[in-house]
Design a protein around this motif. Structure first.
Motif, short mmCIF file in Angstrom:
data_model
loop_
_atom_site.label_atom_id
_atom_site.label_comp_id
_atom_site.label_asym_id
_atom_site.label_seq_id
_atom_site.Cartn_x
_atom_site.Cartn_y
_atom_site.Cartn_z
N ASN A 223 0.70 -1.11 0.03
CA ASN A 223 -0.06 -0.05 0.06
C ASN A 223 0.79 1.15 0.16
N ASN A 227 0.79 4.04 -3.11
CA ASN A 227 0.40 5.15 -2.62
C ASN A 227 1.37 6.21 -3.33
N ALA A 231 1.25 9.23 -6.32
CA ALA A 231 1.52 10.59 -5.89
C ALA A 231 2.79 11.19 -6.73
N ASP A 254 9.07 9.65 -0.76
CA ASP A 254 8.85 9.86 -1.98
C ASP A 254 8.98 11.35 -2.40
N THR A 273 -9.86 9.50 1.52
CA THR A 273 -9.15 9.35 0.34
C THR A 273 -9.35 10.60 -0.60
N THR A 274 -8.32 10.81 -1.14
CA THR A 274 -8.29 11.90 -2.21
C THR A 274 -8.37 11.63 -3.67
N LYS A 275 -8.43 10.12 -3.76
CA LYS A 275 -8.47 9.64 -5.13
C LYS A 275 -9.92 9.24 -5.51
N THR A 281 -9.97 3.34 -2.09
CA THR A 281 -11.11 3.17 -1.26
C THR A 281 -10.88 4.10 0.29
N GLY A 282 -9.67 4.26 0.51
CA GLY A 282 -9.09 5.20 1.62
C GLY A 282 -9.17 4.21 2.70
N LEU A 283 -8.91 3.06 2.41
CA LEU A 283 -8.84 1.89 3.57
C LEU A 283 -7.25 1.71 3.71
N GLY A 284 -6.62 1.95 2.68
CA GLY A 284 -5.21 1.31 2.87
C GLY A 284 -4.43 1.43 4.28
N LEU A 285 -4.30 2.78 4.52
CA LEU A 285 -3.52 3.38 5.54
C LEU A 285 -4.17 2.64 7.11
N1 LIG Z 1 2.91 9.20 -0.45
C1 LIG Z 1 1.66 9.88 -0.67
N2 LIG Z 1 1.75 10.93 -1.22
C2 LIG Z 1 0.65 11.69 -1.14
N3 LIG Z 1 -0.60 11.46 -0.83
C3 LIG Z 1 -0.46 10.37 0.04
C4 LIG Z 1 0.74 9.39 -0.01
N4 LIG Z 1 -0.11 8.20 0.61
C5 LIG Z 1 -1.42 8.50 1.12
N5 LIG Z 1 -1.66 9.61 0.60
C6 LIG Z 1 -2.99 10.31 0.74
O1 LIG Z 1 -3.55 9.28 1.82
C7 LIG Z 1 -4.80 9.15 1.51
C8 LIG Z 1 -5.36 7.86 1.82
O2 LIG Z 1 -4.41 6.74 1.32
P1 LIG Z 1 -4.99 5.33 1.69
O3 LIG Z 1 -3.74 4.30 1.32
O4 LIG Z 1 -5.37 4.98 3.13
O5 LIG Z 1 -6.15 4.94 0.80
P2 LIG Z 1 -6.13 5.20 -0.98
O6 LIG Z 1 -4.85 4.85 -1.30
O7 LIG Z 1 -7.01 6.56 -1.30
O8 LIG Z 1 -6.92 3.79 -1.21
P3 LIG Z 1 -6.81 2.47 -0.96
O9 LIG Z 1 -7.88 1.83 0.09
O10 LIG Z 1 -6.88 1.83 -2.18
O11 LIG Z 1 -5.36 2.27 -0.32
C9 LIG Z 1 -4.64 8.78 -0.37
O12 LIG Z 1 -5.70 8.91 -0.95
C10 LIG Z 1 -3.78 10.06 -0.48
O13 LIG Z 1 -4.81 11.18 -0.42
#
Ligand SMILES: Nc1ncnc2c1ncn2[C@@H]1O[C@H](COP(=O)(O)OP(=O)(O)OP(=O)(O)O)[C@@H](O)[C@H]1O
Ligand SMILES: [Mg+2]
Length: 325
Positions: A223, A227, A231, A254, A273-275, A281-285
């Protein structure tokens, strides 16, 4: 006269005692009822907790399945590339074997021939054959083809090993994990998904093994890597491991778009999430945070808009984790 006073006193005393006893009985009943309600609430809470835990497990699993879905096309491509050249090399090797067997026939024909005249003829034919086929080149080519094919097989093997590590359920508790091996396996899986948006610099210092869940840690790393690739555009992700004595640090730095204060503040919150829909989905982190916390570790982030982002994971080295347990 005195007796009647005494009797009245006794009566009053008895009435007071009966009242106190009744009060005590009422209070005991009340207490018992409260205890029963409390026990019921405790049971309900316990069931709710079990449900939340099972949902959390399902969430981790479904995020993993979702990542596998996104990855699968890339992984198929990564496997297809070496397979294509392995296939072509095997064809060339098969042609070479035909030529060597022809050469062998010439040689056998030559050494078994008694007549000098025919031997002369066969010798000339052999010379011509060697020159036409360019056997020397064929030998050298076979060596190269074998090296390349072995390399391709190793690549496929590594990708499959990465997939196996990633897809495992980790249901059997923690294991001794080689963090660098886990990182390199995960990178192989992610390669096709990230190779057009960024380069990866691997800066690994030797670190102690860590007690953890290899599949889940691979999920966290994947993840963070994906991510970073989302970015950046032609950017660089530096992955570094350091032995800090008691803890192992794994950082992902990065030089991508970075995050605003608002995004940064809610980065570990589920569904933030900003995607666009379909890309995140905003669940990864939030899941990654849960996995690291489950190992009593820590994940932190610093970021600056236009400069980049750095996620750092701290996990206890295996010896320390064992001592603490
Ligand atoms: N390396 C990064 N640089 C810039 N923004 C980041 C970075 N990593 C995470 N983010 C921001 O944090 C948000 C949440 O990340 P997260 O991994 O939780 O969810 P996601 O990537 O949007 O969806 P997914 O559930 O598919 O991982 C992202 O949508 C993005 O805006
Ligand atoms: Mg993500």
């Amino acid at each position: 006269m005195e007796i009647s006073i005494l009797q009245r006193k006794l009566k009053r005393e008895k009435a007071r005692r009966q009242k106190a006893e009744k009060l005590l009985e009422d209070k005991s009943r009340e207490l018992y009822l409260s205890y029963q309600t409390l026990q019921k609430s405790h049971e309900q809470l316990d069931t709710a907790l079990k449900e939340v835990k099972s949902q959390q497990r399902q969430l981790v699993q479904s995020e993993k399945v979702a990542s596998l879905g996104t990855m699968s096309a890339g992984v198929a491509h990564e496997i297809n590339n070496p397979l294509a050249f392995i296939f072509s090399n095997v064809n060339s090797l098969s042609y070479a074997i035909d030529q060597f067997s022809e050469y062998h026939k010439h040689v056998v024909g030559l050494v078994s021939e008694q007549s000098t005249e025919i031997r002369e003829q066969r010798l000339r034919a052999l010379g011509k054959y060697i020159a036409d086929v360019d056997l020397e080149f064929l030998f050298k080519d076979c060596e190269d083809l074998l090296v390349e094919t072995t390399d391709g097989v190793e690549r496929v093997k590594a990708i499959v090993a990465g997939l196996q590590a990633f897809a495992r359920s980790d249901a059997g508790g923690t294991e001794s994990v080689d963090i660098i091996e886990c990182l390199t396996n995960t990178l192989k899986l992610a390669n096709n998904q990230i190779k057009f948006s960024m380069k990866v610099q691997e800066d690994y210092s030797e670190v102690p093994r860590v007690r953890g869940f290899p599949g889940k840690l691979s999920q966290v790393f994947l993840n963070l890597i994906v991510n970073a690739s989302h970015a950046t555009e032609n950017g660089v992700l530096k992955i570094a491991t350091r032995d800090l004595g008691d803890v192992v640090s794994i950082s992902f730095t990065d030089n991508g778009c970075g995050m605003t204060e608002e995004t940064l503040n809610s980065v570990f919150t589920p569904f933030s999430t900003t995607k666009p829909v379909g890309k995140g989905t905003g669940l990864g982190l939030s899941i990654s945070h849960g996995i690291v916390a489950e190992l009593n570790g820590e994940i932190t982030v610093t970021s600056e808009v236009g400069v980049g982002t750095c996620f750092t994971i701290m996990l206890a080295g295996e010896v320390c984790a064992k001592q603490a347990a």
